[in-house]
Design a protein around this motif. Sequence first.
Motif, PDB file in Angstrom:
ATOM      1  N   ASN A  41       0.868  -1.182   0.000  1.00  0.00           N
ATOM      2  CA  ASN A  41       0.000   0.000   0.000  1.00  0.00           C
ATOM      3  C   ASN A  41       0.899   1.225   0.000  1.00  0.00           C
ATOM      4  OD1 ASN A  41      -2.435  -1.477   0.262  1.00  0.00           O
ATOM      5  ND2 ASN A  41      -2.027  -1.705   2.443  1.00  0.00           N
ATOM      6  N   PHE A  42       0.577   2.180  -0.859  1.00  0.00           N
ATOM      7  CA  PHE A  42       1.356   3.408  -0.811  1.00  0.00           C
ATOM      8  C   PHE A  42       0.454   4.612  -1.012  1.00  0.00           C
ATOM      9  CE2 PHE A  42       1.446   2.629  -5.333  1.00  0.00           C
ATOM     10  CZ  PHE A  42       1.475   3.881  -5.916  1.00  0.00           C
ATOM     11  N   THR A  43       0.867   5.681  -0.397  1.00  0.00           N
ATOM     12  CA  THR A  43       0.169   6.955  -0.548  1.00  0.00           C
ATOM     13  C   THR A  43       1.211   8.000  -0.910  1.00  0.00           C
ATOM     14  OG1 THR A  43       0.388   7.448   1.808  1.00  0.00           O
ATOM     15  CG2 THR A  43      -1.654   6.415   1.100  1.00  0.00           C
ATOM     16  N   GLY A  44       0.805   8.936  -1.696  1.00  0.00           N
ATOM     17  CA  GLY A  44       1.695  10.016  -2.084  1.00  0.00           C
ATOM     18  C   GLY A  44       1.027  11.349  -1.843  1.00  0.00           C
ATOM     19  N   CYS A  45       1.840  12.313  -1.517  1.00  0.00           N
ATOM     20  CA  CYS A  45       1.320  13.642  -1.225  1.00  0.00           C
ATOM     21  C   CYS A  45       2.276  14.667  -1.834  1.00  0.00           C
ATOM     22  CB  CYS A  45       1.226  13.829   0.288  1.00  0.00           C
ATOM     23  SG  CYS A  45       0.616  15.436   0.784  1.00  0.00           S
ATOM     24  N   LEU A  46       1.704  15.593  -2.572  1.00  0.00           N
ATOM     25  CA  LEU A  46       2.499  16.674  -3.137  1.00  0.00           C
ATOM     26  C   LEU A  46       2.842  17.644  -2.017  1.00  0.00           C
ATOM     27  CD1 LEU A  46       3.659  18.160  -5.611  1.00  0.00           C
ATOM     28  CD2 LEU A  46       1.429  19.265  -5.838  1.00  0.00           C
ATOM     29  N   GLU A  47       4.122  17.766  -1.722  1.00  0.00           N
ATOM     30  CA  GLU A  47       4.562  18.641  -0.643  1.00  0.00           C
ATOM     31  C   GLU A  47       4.777  20.071  -1.117  1.00  0.00           C
ATOM     32  OE1 GLU A  47       8.586  18.166   1.257  1.00  0.00           O
ATOM     33  OE2 GLU A  47       7.312  17.451   2.888  1.00  0.00           O
ATOM     34  N   GLN A  48       5.379  20.198  -2.311  1.00  0.00           N
ATOM     35  CA  GLN A  48       5.700  21.537  -2.796  1.00  0.00           C
ATOM     36  C   GLN A  48       5.913  21.503  -4.309  1.00  0.00           C
ATOM     37  OE1 GLN A  48       9.407  23.014  -1.265  1.00  0.00           O
ATOM     38  NE2 GLN A  48       9.123  25.047  -2.077  1.00  0.00           N
ATOM     39  N   ILE A  49       5.389  22.498  -4.997  1.00  0.00           N
ATOM     40  CA  ILE A  49       5.710  22.700  -6.411  1.00  0.00           C
ATOM     41  C   ILE A  49       6.913  23.619  -6.451  1.00  0.00           C
ATOM     42  CG2 ILE A  49       4.957  23.665  -8.605  1.00  0.00           C
ATOM     43  CD1 ILE A  49       2.118  22.817  -7.883  1.00  0.00           C
ATOM     44  N   VAL A  50       8.016  23.089  -6.926  1.00  0.00           N
ATOM     45  CA  VAL A  50       9.269  23.841  -6.947  1.00  0.00           C
ATOM     46  C   VAL A  50       9.345  24.723  -8.191  1.00  0.00           C
ATOM     47  CG1 VAL A  50      11.788  23.636  -6.951  1.00  0.00           C
ATOM     48  CG2 VAL A  50      10.417  22.024  -5.631  1.00  0.00           C
ATOM     49  N   ASP A  51       8.940  24.156  -9.342  1.00  0.00           N
ATOM     50  CA  ASP A  51       9.021  24.912 -10.588  1.00  0.00           C
ATOM     51  C   ASP A  51       8.020  24.325 -11.578  1.00  0.00           C
ATOM     52  OD1 ASP A  51       9.985  26.813 -12.430  1.00  0.00           O
ATOM     53  OD2 ASP A  51      11.431  25.387 -13.253  1.00  0.00           O
ATOM     54  N   LEU A  52       7.466  25.187 -12.406  1.00  0.00           N
ATOM     55  CA  LEU A  52       6.546  24.759 -13.452  1.00  0.00           C
ATOM     56  C   LEU A  52       6.916  25.500 -14.729  1.00  0.00           C
ATOM     57  CD1 LEU A  52       4.017  23.279 -14.462  1.00  0.00           C
ATOM     58  CD2 LEU A  52       2.675  25.244 -13.664  1.00  0.00           C
ATOM     59  N   ASP A  53       7.285  24.733 -15.763  1.00  0.00           N
ATOM     60  CA  ASP A  53       7.619  25.311 -17.066  1.00  0.00           C
ATOM     61  C   ASP A  53       6.570  24.809 -18.047  1.00  0.00           C
ATOM     62  OD1 ASP A  53       8.638  26.008 -19.564  1.00  0.00           O
ATOM     63  OD2 ASP A  53      10.717  25.724 -18.917  1.00  0.00           O
ATOM     64  N   GLU A  54       5.598  25.649 -18.350  1.00  0.00           N
ATOM     65  CA  GLU A  54       4.484  25.235 -19.206  1.00  0.00           C
ATOM     66  C   GLU A  54       4.916  24.974 -20.645  1.00  0.00           C
ATOM     67  OE1 GLU A  54       0.810  27.453 -18.748  1.00  0.00           O
ATOM     68  OE2 GLU A  54       1.477  28.081 -16.748  1.00  0.00           O
ATOM     69  N   LYS A  55       5.875  25.742 -21.149  1.00  0.00           N
ATOM     70  CA  LYS A  55       6.328  25.539 -22.526  1.00  0.00           C
ATOM     71  C   LYS A  55       6.991  24.173 -22.701  1.00  0.00           C
ATOM     72  CE  LYS A  55       6.898  30.363 -23.837  1.00  0.00           C
ATOM     73  NZ  LYS A  55       7.831  31.396 -24.287  1.00  0.00           N
ATOM     74  N   LYS A  56       7.821  23.794 -21.737  1.00  0.00           N
ATOM     75  CA  LYS A  56       8.500  22.489 -21.791  1.00  0.00           C
ATOM     76  C   LYS A  56       7.636  21.364 -21.220  1.00  0.00           C
ATOM     77  CE  LYS A  56      13.240  24.198 -21.327  1.00  0.00           C
ATOM     78  NZ  LYS A  56      14.448  24.135 -20.473  1.00  0.00           N
ATOM     79  N   GLU A  57       6.493  21.738 -20.665  1.00  0.00           N
ATOM     80  CA  GLU A  57       5.593  20.792 -20.003  1.00  0.00           C
ATOM     81  C   GLU A  57       6.341  20.009 -18.917  1.00  0.00           C
ATOM     82  OE1 GLU A  57       3.607  18.390 -22.906  1.00  0.00           O
ATOM     83  OE2 GLU A  57       2.538  20.094 -23.744  1.00  0.00           O
ATOM     84  N   GLN A  58       7.063  20.760 -18.084  1.00  0.00           N
ATOM     85  CA  GLN A  58       7.831  20.161 -16.997  1.00  0.00           C
ATOM     86  C   GLN A  58       7.367  20.720 -15.655  1.00  0.00           C
ATOM     87  OE1 GLN A  58      12.009  20.851 -17.675  1.00  0.00           O
ATOM     88  NE2 GLN A  58      12.260  18.839 -18.585  1.00  0.00           N
ATOM     89  N   LEU A  59       7.220  19.817 -14.716  1.00  0.00           N
ATOM     90  CA  LEU A  59       6.863  20.173 -13.355  1.00  0.00           C
ATOM     91  C   LEU A  59       7.934  19.610 -12.435  1.00  0.00           C
ATOM     92  CD1 LEU A  59       4.826  21.114 -11.116  1.00  0.00           C
ATOM     93  CD2 LEU A  59       3.876  18.806 -11.251  1.00  0.00           C
ATOM     94  N   VAL A  60       8.526  20.473 -11.621  1.00  0.00           N
ATOM     95  CA  VAL A  60       9.477  20.033 -10.615  1.00  0.00           C
ATOM     96  C   VAL A  60       8.751  20.151  -9.283  1.00  0.00           C
ATOM     97  CG1 VAL A  60      11.707  20.428  -9.512  1.00  0.00           C
ATOM     98  CG2 VAL A  60      11.445  20.822 -11.961  1.00  0.00           C
ATOM     99  N   ALA A  61       8.629  19.011  -8.589  1.00  0.00           N
ATOM    100  CA  ALA A  61       7.844  18.992  -7.354  1.00  0.00           C
ATOM    101  C   ALA A  61       8.529  18.134  -6.303  1.00  0.00           C
ATOM    102  CB  ALA A  61       6.451  18.446  -7.636  1.00  0.00           C
ATOM    103  N   SER A  62       8.159  18.401  -5.077  1.00  0.00           N
ATOM    104  CA  SER A  62       8.619  17.595  -3.947  1.00  0.00           C
ATOM    105  C   SER A  62       7.437  16.743  -3.481  1.00  0.00           C
ATOM    106  CB  SER A  62       9.095  18.520  -2.829  1.00  0.00           C
ATOM    107  OG  SER A  62       9.450  17.768  -1.698  1.00  0.00           O
ATOM    108  N   LEU A  63       7.638  15.437  -3.453  1.00  0.00           N
ATOM    109  CA  LEU A  63       6.592  14.493  -3.062  1.00  0.00           C
ATOM    110  C   LEU A  63       6.992  13.750  -1.800  1.00  0.00           C
ATOM    111  CD1 LEU A  63       5.964  12.814  -6.532  1.00  0.00           C
ATOM    112  CD2 LEU A  63       4.567  14.577  -5.457  1.00  0.00           C
ATOM    113  N   VAL A  64       6.001  13.393  -1.003  1.00  0.00           N
ATOM    114  CA  VAL A  64       6.211  12.502   0.136  1.00  0.00           C
ATOM    115  C   VAL A  64       5.457  11.217  -0.180  1.00  0.00           C
ATOM    116  CG1 VAL A  64       5.810  12.138   2.586  1.00  0.00           C
ATOM    117  CG2 VAL A  64       6.417  14.412   1.756  1.00  0.00           C
ATOM    118  N   ILE A  65       6.152  10.115  -0.169  1.00  0.00           N
ATOM    119  CA  ILE A  65       5.543   8.831  -0.508  1.00  0.00           C
ATOM    120  C   ILE A  65       5.739   7.879   0.672  1.00  0.00           C
ATOM    121  CG2 ILE A  65       5.524   6.905  -2.123  1.00  0.00           C
ATOM    122  CD1 ILE A  65       6.712   8.825  -4.190  1.00  0.00           C
ATOM    123  N   ASP A  66       4.639   7.296   1.155  1.00  0.00           N
ATOM    124  CA  ASP A  66       4.659   6.345   2.256  1.00  0.00           C
ATOM    125  C   ASP A  66       4.307   4.957   1.722  1.00  0.00           C
ATOM    126  OD1 ASP A  66       5.081   8.497   3.982  1.00  0.00           O
ATOM    127  OD2 ASP A  66       2.953   8.717   4.422  1.00  0.00           O
TER     128      ASP A  66
END
Length: 129
Positions: A41-66
Amino acid sequence: LERDIWEYEKPICSANYKGRLQVDLLHTYSADLAPANVGINFTGCLEQIVDLDEKKEQLVASLVIDFIWHDNRLKWAPTYYGDMETFSLPGSRVWTPTFTLKKNANADYNGLQKDVPVRVNSDGRVERR
């Protein structure tokens, strides 16, 4: 020494239940072998959006996964170990699930760290947070 009165401090006896438990559980344990019939069983939670580049369609985020799973090889009777019901140890000492991110933009990503502590419960439940 008078009757029922100690001349010196009373002797103290202590046991290293955690150390003995680790030796007993891990003596023949292999972290390379997955437990039989393991369900994870695992759960994930988005902790923080670090960067979002819409043109490159890239999301840099910090996740916590249990993760929580059962490993029948890690069960014990707490009464034999000073009523200890849980203990922690480095995740590298026990089997842990492999986690891979698909469509990962980070070329340096090598999966989850193995040395993150896990908590082991007397019923064989293992928790990685």
